[in-house]
Motif scaffolding. Sequence first.
Motif, mmCIF file in Angstrom:
data_model
loop_
_atom_site.group_PDB
_atom_site.id
_atom_site.type_symbol
_atom_site.label_atom_id
_atom_site.label_comp_id
_atom_site.label_asym_id
_atom_site.label_seq_id
_atom_site.Cartn_x
_atom_site.Cartn_y
_atom_site.Cartn_z
ATOM 1 N N ASP A 168 -1.088 -0.781 9.639
ATOM 2 C CA ASP A 168 0.155 -0.098 9.299
ATOM 3 C C ASP A 168 -0.099 1.404 9.219
ATOM 4 O OD1 ASP A 168 1.611 -2.447 9.095
ATOM 5 O OD2 ASP A 168 1.118 -2.723 6.981
ATOM 6 N N ILE A 169 0.817 2.193 9.773
ATOM 7 C CA ILE A 169 0.736 3.648 9.696
ATOM 8 C C ILE A 169 1.539 4.073 8.469
ATOM 9 C CG2 ILE A 169 1.174 5.828 10.880
ATOM 10 C CD1 ILE A 169 1.015 4.278 13.526
ATOM 11 N N LEU A 170 0.841 4.461 7.420
ATOM 12 C CA LEU A 170 1.468 4.697 6.132
ATOM 13 C C LEU A 170 1.842 6.155 5.898
ATOM 14 C CD1 LEU A 170 -0.941 2.464 4.021
ATOM 15 C CD2 LEU A 170 1.287 1.827 4.964
ATOM 16 N N GLY A 171 1.143 7.073 6.531
ATOM 17 C CA GLY A 171 1.424 8.492 6.365
ATOM 18 C C GLY A 171 0.864 9.279 7.534
ATOM 19 N N TRP A 172 1.365 10.468 7.739
ATOM 20 C CA TRP A 172 0.945 11.290 8.876
ATOM 21 C C TRP A 172 1.377 12.725 8.614
ATOM 22 C CZ3 TRP A 172 4.653 7.603 8.694
ATOM 23 C CH2 TRP A 172 5.993 8.029 8.835
ATOM 24 N N PRO B 209 -12.938 5.973 -0.753
ATOM 25 C CA PRO B 209 -13.847 5.179 -1.596
ATOM 26 C C PRO B 209 -13.140 4.273 -2.588
ATOM 27 C CG PRO B 209 -13.850 7.499 -2.243
ATOM 28 C CD PRO B 209 -13.114 7.422 -0.945
ATOM 29 N N ASP B 210 -11.967 4.671 -3.085
ATOM 30 C CA ASP B 210 -11.287 3.848 -4.081
ATOM 31 C C ASP B 210 -10.186 2.985 -3.496
ATOM 32 O OD1 ASP B 210 -9.791 6.050 -3.458
ATOM 33 O OD2 ASP B 210 -8.955 6.318 -5.466
ATOM 34 N N GLU B 211 -9.982 3.101 -2.176
ATOM 35 C CA GLU B 211 -8.976 2.292 -1.484
ATOM 36 C C GLU B 211 -9.559 1.886 -0.140
ATOM 37 O OE1 GLU B 211 -4.732 3.687 -1.993
ATOM 38 O OE2 GLU B 211 -5.783 5.509 -2.605
ATOM 39 N N ALA C 204 6.024 23.103 15.509
ATOM 40 C CA ALA C 204 6.548 23.857 14.373
ATOM 41 C C ALA C 204 8.068 24.003 14.446
ATOM 42 C CB ALA C 204 5.885 25.228 14.306
ATOM 43 N N ASP C 205 8.597 23.893 15.661
ATOM 44 C CA ASP C 205 10.047 24.033 15.858
ATOM 45 C C ASP C 205 10.769 22.705 15.901
ATOM 46 O OD1 ASP C 205 9.705 26.795 16.062
ATOM 47 O OD2 ASP C 205 9.280 26.655 18.213
ATOM 48 N N GLN C 206 9.995 21.595 15.734
ATOM 49 C CA GLN C 206 10.604 20.267 15.861
ATOM 50 C C GLN C 206 10.971 19.707 14.472
ATOM 51 O OE1 GLN C 206 11.215 19.163 19.083
ATOM 52 N NE2 GLN C 206 10.401 21.220 19.435
ATOM 53 N N PRO C 207 12.102 19.009 14.375
ATOM 54 C CA PRO C 207 12.501 18.441 13.093
ATOM 55 C C PRO C 207 11.785 17.141 12.783
ATOM 56 C CG PRO C 207 14.132 17.902 14.750
ATOM 57 C CD PRO C 207 13.103 18.781 15.424
ATOM 58 N N VAL C 208 10.517 17.253 12.378
ATOM 59 C CA VAL C 208 9.689 16.075 12.123
ATOM 60 C C VAL C 208 9.563 15.856 10.614
ATOM 61 C CG1 VAL C 208 7.402 15.064 12.374
ATOM 62 C CG2 VAL C 208 8.394 16.393 14.252
ATOM 63 N N ARG C 209 9.800 14.619 10.164
ATOM 64 C CA ARG C 209 9.592 14.258 8.760
ATOM 65 C C ARG C 209 8.269 13.510 8.652
ATOM 66 N NH1 ARG C 209 10.641 9.748 5.811
ATOM 67 N NH2 ARG C 209 11.796 8.776 7.516
ATOM 68 N N THR C 210 7.415 13.926 7.747
ATOM 69 C CA THR C 210 6.094 13.296 7.596
ATOM 70 C C THR C 210 6.107 12.362 6.405
ATOM 71 O OG1 THR C 210 5.289 15.116 6.225
ATOM 72 C CG2 THR C 210 4.921 15.287 8.583
ATOM 73 N N GLY C 211 5.289 11.307 6.505
ATOM 74 C CA GLY C 211 5.123 10.362 5.408
ATOM 75 C C GLY C 211 6.289 9.449 5.200
ATOM 76 N N GLN D 285 0.847 -1.190 0.000
ATOM 77 C CA GLN D 285 0.000 0.000 0.000
ATOM 78 C C GLN D 285 0.883 1.241 0.000
ATOM 79 O OE1 GLN D 285 -2.532 -1.183 3.493
ATOM 80 N NE2 GLN D 285 -4.174 -0.572 2.108
ATOM 81 N N GLN D 286 0.481 2.217 -0.760
ATOM 82 C CA GLN D 286 1.239 3.449 -0.847
ATOM 83 C C GLN D 286 0.322 4.635 -0.646
ATOM 84 O OE1 GLN D 286 3.084 3.175 -4.728
ATOM 85 N NE2 GLN D 286 4.822 1.998 -3.941
ATOM 86 N N VAL D 287 0.905 5.742 -0.218
ATOM 87 C CA VAL D 287 0.157 6.969 0.003
ATOM 88 C C VAL D 287 0.310 7.852 -1.227
ATOM 89 C CG1 VAL D 287 -0.126 8.999 1.452
ATOM 90 C CG2 VAL D 287 0.551 6.818 2.483
ATOM 91 N N ARG D 288 -0.812 8.174 -1.850
ATOM 92 C CA ARG D 288 -0.741 9.067 -2.992
ATOM 93 C C ARG D 288 -0.236 10.442 -2.557
ATOM 94 N NH1 ARG D 288 -5.293 10.539 -4.434
ATOM 95 N NH2 ARG D 288 -6.744 9.356 -3.107
ATOM 96 N N PRO D 289 0.579 11.096 -3.352
ATOM 97 C CA PRO D 289 1.089 12.431 -2.989
ATOM 98 C C PRO D 289 -0.015 13.408 -2.609
ATOM 99 C CG PRO D 289 2.257 11.606 -4.904
ATOM 100 C CD PRO D 289 1.147 10.625 -4.633
ATOM 101 N N ALA D 290 -1.152 13.343 -3.311
ATOM 102 C CA ALA D 290 -2.243 14.266 -2.999
ATOM 103 C C ALA D 290 -2.788 14.038 -1.592
ATOM 104 C CB ALA D 290 -3.369 14.118 -4.025
ATOM 105 N N LEU D 291 -2.799 12.777 -1.144
ATOM 106 C CA LEU D 291 -3.263 12.497 0.214
ATOM 107 C C LEU D 291 -2.299 13.063 1.250
ATOM 108 C CD1 LEU D 291 -4.621 8.833 0.016
ATOM 109 C CD2 LEU D 291 -5.918 10.900 0.537
ATOM 110 N N GLN D 292 -1.011 12.902 0.998
ATOM 111 C CA GLN D 292 -0.029 13.465 1.916
ATOM 112 C C GLN D 292 -0.126 14.989 1.950
ATOM 113 O OE1 GLN D 292 2.223 11.631 4.005
ATOM 114 N NE2 GLN D 292 2.148 13.692 4.890
#
Length: 285
Positions: free
Chosen positions: A131-135, A248-250, A278-285, A105-112
């Motif tokens: 599974d936590i795929l994106g955030w 709906p499609d996934e 906002a000041d934390q070095p967090v990477r999403t997805g 399973q992958q996260v579409r860029p538009a969803l991210q």
Amino acid sequence: MDQRSELSEFLRSRRARLKPEDVGLRDHGRHRRVPGLRREELAQLAGVSVAYYTRLEQGNAQNVSVEVLDAIGRALRLNDIEQDHLTHLAKGKAKKKRAAACRPQQVRPALQQLMDSMDHVPAHLIGRRLDILGWNRMAAALLGDMSQLPPQERNLARHVFLDPASRSLYVDWHGKAIDVVSILRLCAGCYPNDPQLTALVGELSVKSEEFRTMWAAHTVAEKGHGVRRLRHPVVGELTLAYETLKLPDEHDLSLVTFHAEPGSASEESLRLLGSWSADQPVRTG
């Protein structure tokens, strides 16, 4: 996972939770060696022979009709989710999903991008096996930064049962744990031939006695909505509502969001958390 065993254990667990008085039967004071209804009592309520029901409870669901499954479900007082789970186990519908279970399973860029645009709303994407795929940044600040884990360890069930921080984070950890196990059990009924799901259940069973106990109860549930109380190490206790939006499609991918009641102390705490993150070095997805 063995579909016959799953069917057998599920029926036994549902029968064990019922008492004669729950279904309008008289006990007559007879000694019961095990809790719950006897097979013959359940068969009587469902309108099938004891021999037929016994074969079904032993995992032999060959040629069982939907009508019989519905009658047994009514006798067992199953809810809609439990009834669907019983049908999956007995009719083998899950076999059609075998190929889907093997596809990553992958996260579409538009969803991210959608999640990233939610500046004040924690949101993450949950796939099959939990599974936590994106955030987004707010979800990382609220629930923990999944980017610090290898992709194969980014899983809600692993977080709840194997990460000690989860016991401090969730005020009602036990309730959260039961919800997670129930959702995972429902997934197992849909994808019994998923090797990664089987491996996950095996790992959790080995490493967590609490998981083993909850898994053996055979409770099933869908991801839904409700209220969760959290105890955050930075902003303190929050009471947040969560919503689960299925794509709906996934169908195996869900967007889960958290929000606070307007004007509440939790809304202010969530706003403070946003400023801090906002000041934390967090990477999403």
